[in-house]
Enzyme design. Structure first.
Site, PDB file in Angstrom:
ATOM      1  N   GLU A   1      81.462 126.654 -54.346  1.00  0.00           N
ATOM      2  CA  GLU A   1      80.063 127.043 -54.476  1.00  0.00           C
ATOM      3  C   GLU A   1      80.051 128.427 -55.110  1.00  0.00           C
ATOM      4  O   GLU A   1      80.974 129.215 -54.913  1.00  0.00           O
ATOM      5  CB  GLU A   1      79.359 127.084 -53.115  1.00  0.00           C
TER       6      GLU A   1
ATOM      7  N   GLU B   1      84.429 125.382 -42.746  1.00  0.00           N
ATOM      8  CA  GLU B   1      83.949 126.495 -41.907  1.00  0.00           C
ATOM      9  C   GLU B   1      84.422 126.416 -40.458  1.00  0.00           C
ATOM     10  O   GLU B   1      83.632 126.524 -39.525  1.00  0.00           O
ATOM     11  CB  GLU B   1      82.425 126.577 -41.969  1.00  0.00           C
TER      12      GLU B   1
END
Length: 206
Positions: A186, A68
């Site tokens: 995910e 991120e």
């Protein structure tokens, strides 16, 4: 990790560098723009990555080295201090990303030559929206910094109508064409429609 070892299973290493889970001591005594303290920060990052890799390299077959690092702001490439990245704030640039990959690659290679091959990933959410930013980051690492990583992890926090199958397939194909592996790191799919951009907006009370 011991369960995985006992059952001949492999794990994903998530994550070696993430702005939300860096302990305060990592940045203690480090000042932006000060070369000496920046070297201290790099040495701490190196020691952290070496320790984690040494502990889990036998059971981890892919590493989300950096997580991120890209901005949610369409006008910016990287997550900066205003978006919570102390790494970017102190380094003053995206240079910290390079050092994370270099330290991870070196740590793996120190254990066994060639052992870093196929294992270095970048991980991101709303990856279909940030695809061009991801490709720009990977090109910078490869062409300017000499670090060719292996793939991209998609944190697929999706809803029933977004992203489209075409958007996902297009992003996967574009990364594959550029020479990168893709993994879904995910996956969750909500039936609600207020989580389409990565920023959850609570529905008003009824």
């Amino acid at each position: 990790s011991n369960f995985a070892r006992a059952h001949q299973m492999k794990l994903t290493g998530h994550t070696l560098l993430w702005h939300q889970q860096a302990p305060a001591w990592m940045f203690e005594g480090v000042t932006a723009g000060d070369a000496t303290s920046l070297e201290l920060l790099k040495s701490r990052l190196k020691a952290h990555i070496e320790a984690v890799v040494d502990r889990y390299a036998d059971v981890v077959d892919n590493w989300d080295v950096v997580n991120e690092a890209l901005s949610d702001d369409a006008t910016k490439q990287y997550r900066d201090g205003a978006e919570g990245s102390k790494w970017f704030e102190l380094f003053g640039s995206e240079e910290y990303i390079y050092w994370a990959y270099k330290f991870a690659k070196d740590a793996l290679e120190a254990k066994a030559p060639g052992s870093s091959a196929g294992k270095l990933y970048y991980n991101e959410y709303t990856a279909t929206i940030k695809l061009e930013k991801i490709l720009k980051l990977l090109a910078w690492l490869k062409d300017e910094k000499g670090i060719a990583i292996d793939g991209v992890g998609f944190q697929s926090h999706e809803n029933m109508s977004w992203p489209s199958i075409a958007d996902l397939q297009g992003a996967f194909d574009k990364l594959k064409t550029a020479g990168y592996k893709v993994k879904v790191s995910e996956l969750d799919i909500t039936v609600y429609s207020d989580y389409s951009t990565g920023q959850f907006v609570a529905s008003p009370p009824v």
